[in-house]
Each structure stands twice: as C-alpha cells, then as structure tokens.
Motif scaffolding. Sequence first.
Motif, mmCIF file in Angstrom:
data_model
loop_
_atom_site.group_PDB
_atom_site.id
_atom_site.type_symbol
_atom_site.label_atom_id
_atom_site.label_comp_id
_atom_site.label_asym_id
_atom_site.label_seq_id
_atom_site.Cartn_x
_atom_site.Cartn_y
_atom_site.Cartn_z
ATOM 1 N N SER A 185 -5.429 14.403 -2.879
ATOM 2 C CA SER A 185 -6.788 14.166 -3.377
ATOM 3 C C SER A 185 -7.296 12.842 -2.817
ATOM 4 O O SER A 185 -6.510 12.016 -2.341
ATOM 5 C CB SER A 185 -6.813 14.137 -4.898
ATOM 6 O OG SER A 185 -6.289 12.917 -5.375
ATOM 7 N N ASN A 186 -8.604 12.648 -2.880
ATOM 8 C CA ASN A 186 -9.205 11.401 -2.398
ATOM 9 C C ASN A 186 -8.671 10.192 -3.149
ATOM 10 O O ASN A 186 -8.580 9.104 -2.595
ATOM 11 C CB ASN A 186 -10.725 11.467 -2.510
ATOM 12 C CG ASN A 186 -11.324 12.459 -1.547
ATOM 13 O OD1 ASN A 186 -10.723 12.786 -0.522
ATOM 14 N ND2 ASN A 186 -12.501 12.960 -1.868
ATOM 15 N N GLY A 187 -8.313 10.369 -4.410
ATOM 16 C CA GLY A 187 -7.759 9.278 -5.204
ATOM 17 C C GLY A 187 -6.449 8.752 -4.655
ATOM 18 O O GLY A 187 -6.106 7.589 -4.862
ATOM 19 N N HIS A 188 -5.739 9.601 -3.937
ATOM 20 C CA HIS A 188 -4.475 9.168 -3.338
ATOM 21 C C HIS A 188 -4.699 8.101 -2.274
ATOM 22 O O HIS A 188 -3.777 7.358 -1.953
ATOM 23 C CB HIS A 188 -3.727 10.353 -2.734
ATOM 24 C CG HIS A 188 -3.226 11.312 -3.761
ATOM 25 N ND1 HIS A 188 -2.899 12.605 -3.440
ATOM 26 C CD2 HIS A 188 -2.998 11.191 -5.087
ATOM 27 C CE1 HIS A 188 -2.483 13.234 -4.532
ATOM 28 N NE2 HIS A 188 -2.538 12.386 -5.543
ATOM 29 N N VAL A 189 -5.892 8.045 -1.721
ATOM 30 C CA VAL A 189 -6.239 7.009 -0.747
ATOM 31 C C VAL A 189 -7.027 5.893 -1.421
ATOM 32 O O VAL A 189 -6.794 4.713 -1.166
ATOM 33 C CB VAL A 189 -7.040 7.608 0.433
ATOM 34 C CG1 VAL A 189 -7.550 6.521 1.359
ATOM 35 C CG2 VAL A 189 -6.182 8.602 1.205
ATOM 36 N N LEU A 190 -7.946 6.255 -2.298
ATOM 37 C CA LEU A 190 -8.825 5.272 -2.932
ATOM 38 C C LEU A 190 -8.061 4.273 -3.793
ATOM 39 O O LEU A 190 -8.271 3.056 -3.679
ATOM 40 C CB LEU A 190 -9.881 5.987 -3.781
ATOM 41 C CG LEU A 190 -10.861 5.064 -4.495
ATOM 42 C CD1 LEU A 190 -11.659 4.244 -3.500
ATOM 43 C CD2 LEU A 190 -11.771 5.871 -5.401
ATOM 44 N N TRP A 191 -7.157 4.747 -4.651
ATOM 45 C CA TRP A 191 -6.447 3.830 -5.542
ATOM 46 C C TRP A 191 -5.552 2.837 -4.807
ATOM 47 O O TRP A 191 -5.592 1.637 -5.102
ATOM 48 C CB TRP A 191 -5.680 4.601 -6.613
ATOM 49 C CG TRP A 191 -6.598 5.069 -7.686
ATOM 50 C CD1 TRP A 191 -6.991 6.349 -7.943
ATOM 51 C CD2 TRP A 191 -7.310 4.251 -8.623
ATOM 52 N NE1 TRP A 191 -7.884 6.386 -8.978
ATOM 53 C CE2 TRP A 191 -8.103 5.102 -9.412
ATOM 54 C CE3 TRP A 191 -7.359 2.880 -8.862
ATOM 55 C CZ2 TRP A 191 -8.919 4.620 -10.427
ATOM 56 C CZ3 TRP A 191 -8.173 2.413 -9.879
ATOM 57 C CH2 TRP A 191 -8.942 3.276 -10.640
ATOM 58 N N THR B 276 0.825 -1.208 0.000
ATOM 59 C CA THR B 276 0.000 0.000 0.000
ATOM 60 C C THR B 276 0.858 1.256 0.000
ATOM 61 O O THR B 276 0.544 2.230 -0.681
ATOM 62 C CB THR B 276 -0.960 -0.015 1.200
ATOM 63 O OG1 THR B 276 -1.721 -1.229 1.141
ATOM 64 C CG2 THR B 276 -1.881 1.175 1.193
ATOM 65 N N ILE B 277 1.942 1.248 0.757
ATOM 66 C CA ILE B 277 2.849 2.397 0.767
ATOM 67 C C ILE B 277 3.433 2.614 -0.631
ATOM 68 O O ILE B 277 3.502 3.742 -1.128
ATOM 69 C CB ILE B 277 3.948 2.209 1.834
ATOM 70 C CG1 ILE B 277 3.335 2.314 3.238
ATOM 71 C CG2 ILE B 277 5.083 3.216 1.646
ATOM 72 C CD1 ILE B 277 4.234 1.817 4.356
ATOM 73 N N LEU B 278 3.837 1.528 -1.284
ATOM 74 C CA LEU B 278 4.373 1.641 -2.644
ATOM 75 C C LEU B 278 3.295 2.078 -3.636
ATOM 76 O O LEU B 278 3.569 2.856 -4.555
ATOM 77 C CB LEU B 278 5.001 0.318 -3.078
ATOM 78 C CG LEU B 278 6.276 -0.073 -2.338
ATOM 79 C CD1 LEU B 278 6.702 -1.491 -2.710
ATOM 80 C CD2 LEU B 278 7.393 0.923 -2.593
ATOM 81 N N ALA B 279 2.064 1.603 -3.447
ATOM 82 C CA ALA B 279 0.962 2.023 -4.319
ATOM 83 C C ALA B 279 0.654 3.506 -4.105
ATOM 84 O O ALA B 279 0.427 4.247 -5.065
ATOM 85 C CB ALA B 279 -0.281 1.172 -4.055
ATOM 86 N N PHE B 280 0.657 3.951 -2.858
ATOM 87 C CA PHE B 280 0.428 5.367 -2.545
ATOM 88 C C PHE B 280 1.500 6.220 -3.221
ATOM 89 O O PHE B 280 1.210 7.237 -3.834
ATOM 90 C CB PHE B 280 0.448 5.564 -1.027
ATOM 91 C CG PHE B 280 0.111 6.939 -0.571
ATOM 92 C CD1 PHE B 280 -1.208 7.312 -0.350
ATOM 93 C CD2 PHE B 280 1.106 7.877 -0.343
ATOM 94 C CE1 PHE B 280 -1.537 8.589 0.085
ATOM 95 C CE2 PHE B 280 0.804 9.158 0.090
ATOM 96 C CZ PHE B 280 -0.523 9.515 0.312
ATOM 97 N N ARG B 281 2.735 5.770 -3.119
ATOM 98 C CA ARG B 281 3.862 6.481 -3.733
ATOM 99 C C ARG B 281 3.696 6.546 -5.251
ATOM 100 O O ARG B 281 3.937 7.580 -5.869
ATOM 101 C CB ARG B 281 5.155 5.764 -3.356
ATOM 102 C CG ARG B 281 6.409 6.381 -3.884
ATOM 103 C CD ARG B 281 7.625 5.582 -3.391
ATOM 104 N NE ARG B 281 8.828 6.143 -3.936
ATOM 105 C CZ ARG B 281 9.379 5.766 -5.079
ATOM 106 N NH1 ARG B 281 8.838 4.823 -5.814
ATOM 107 N NH2 ARG B 281 10.505 6.330 -5.496
ATOM 108 N N ALA B 282 3.251 5.431 -5.856
ATOM 109 C CA ALA B 282 3.066 5.398 -7.305
ATOM 110 C C ALA B 282 1.907 6.293 -7.741
ATOM 111 O O ALA B 282 1.981 6.945 -8.783
ATOM 112 C CB ALA B 282 2.813 3.963 -7.769
ATOM 113 N N VAL B 283 0.863 6.347 -6.933
ATOM 114 C CA VAL B 283 -0.309 7.156 -7.279
ATOM 115 C C VAL B 283 -0.019 8.650 -7.115
ATOM 116 O O VAL B 283 -0.387 9.462 -7.959
ATOM 117 C CB VAL B 283 -1.527 6.739 -6.423
ATOM 118 C CG1 VAL B 283 -2.652 7.734 -6.514
ATOM 119 C CG2 VAL B 283 -1.999 5.353 -6.830
ATOM 120 N N THR B 284 0.660 9.016 -6.052
ATOM 121 C CA THR B 284 0.914 10.445 -5.804
ATOM 122 C C THR B 284 2.054 10.979 -6.652
ATOM 123 O O THR B 284 2.073 12.167 -6.980
ATOM 124 C CB THR B 284 1.236 10.702 -4.317
ATOM 125 O OG1 THR B 284 2.390 9.954 -3.951
ATOM 126 C CG2 THR B 284 0.060 10.354 -3.434
#
Length: 152
Positions: free
Chosen positions: A90-96, A75-83
């Motif tokens: 944005s809400n997408g930074h948590v949702l994705w 999840t940390i890596l996904a958050f990093r990839a999304v942001t």
Amino acid sequence: MSKHVRYTLPLLAWMGFMFFMSGNTGSAENTSPLVHNLIRKFFPWLASQMTPEWLDRVDFDLRKTAHVTEYAILTILAFRAVTRGSQKFSNGHVLWPLLIGVGWAISDEYHQSFVPSRWGAASDVFFDTVGVIVGLLLCVWRWLWRSQRPAQ
C-alpha cells in the motif's frame, strides 16, 4: 515475542543509537581524531602527503556518507515495522517510513542545536533525506523483486 514487538523493536533500538550518537559522543570533535588515526594506519603510504586539510575533507566526506547510511538503515527498519511481513503493498508502506525518516532527521538536527559540541544544520537534513530515499528505493526494489519471483 509478539509480531508488533519483533518488527518495531529494531527500529526503536536504531533510533536510540542514533539519538545517542547525536549527542557529544558523535561530534566531530570526538570522532575526527579517530578517523584521522585510522586513515594514517590503513593508508601509511599516503602519510607524507596528508595535509590537515586533506584529512578534514576525508573526515567530512565520511561523516556525510554516515548520514546517508544511517538514515537508509532507519528507513529500511521503518519499512519493515510498517509492513510487518504483509504480502499486500500500500502507499502507506512508503509514506510512513518517509515521514518517520525525514521527521527524525529534522528532530535530530533540532536536538543537536542544544548540544554544546554540535550544531543543527539544514544540509545534514538534506543528506539524511537522501539516505531515506535510498532506503525506500531499496525496500521497494526488494518488494517488487520478491513479488515477481515464482512461488516456491
């Protein structure tokens, strides 16, 4: 290296590692003897009191802790990839990352249902989801902490 690759490659590499460990390699059949030997080696004063049931319980607890940990990292890596280093939240930074983590947990258990030495378990999806939530909480906490720091 492009920004997209720099932020996405670690996530994909971690997902590949998780997929590999989701096969026969990471089965309890293969990892339990190693865990039992490490416990005996690092806690020799308990050796005379260790029952097979006790070792199995410790092994079970370690495996569930590993589920939480590996999905927090995912999840940390996904958050990093999304942001991708964005300064705006944005809400997408948590949702994705949430969708990626829970989706990967479900697909992982489905994959394990086809591996002879493994089986898919809804309880593992629960532990994985706990890891996703822990990872998201850490990411949001860090984001808030960084946004409240004075500019340097």
